[in-house]
Write a protein that holds these residues in place. Sequence first.
Motif: not given
Length: 146
Positions: A123-127, A137-140
């Motif tokens: 799964w991914r989070t983009v803040w 921009l934080l992409v995890t």
Amino acid sequence: MGEYWPVPDVLAHLAGRWRVERVVRDLAGGHEGHFAGVTAFSPLERGLLHSESGTFTWQGVARPAERTLRFLPGRAPGTADVRFADGRPFHELDLSSGRYLADHPCSADLYRGEFTVLDADRWRTVWRVGGPAKDLLLVTDYAREG
């Protein structure tokens, strides 16, 4: 990306250990940082304790980094109420469609998050963080261990 992996129960899905890779981009200053580590979602009396630890490298300097969140049962079955370690509200989370958008106002800044489930083990989070002094921009990316 048009296809998401629906998750009927967020807490059941997240339980366990996940490898974490995060890219942090300062869009105003042009700098980029990287975090690599592990997130463990372990049982609480009610919900899950999210414990993240690893190494954050920013402008060539690597430092240990960690954070703790609480994922509690949400208002609807299968959802979560995400809180900071001290109990303050962070955001709600509903992955029943495999995708969720969340906002978190923080002082003069606004954190806008997008959560996407890619499959049973990723799964991914983009803040996106915007405010008077922030343009980040934080992409995890998360991958299940084991």
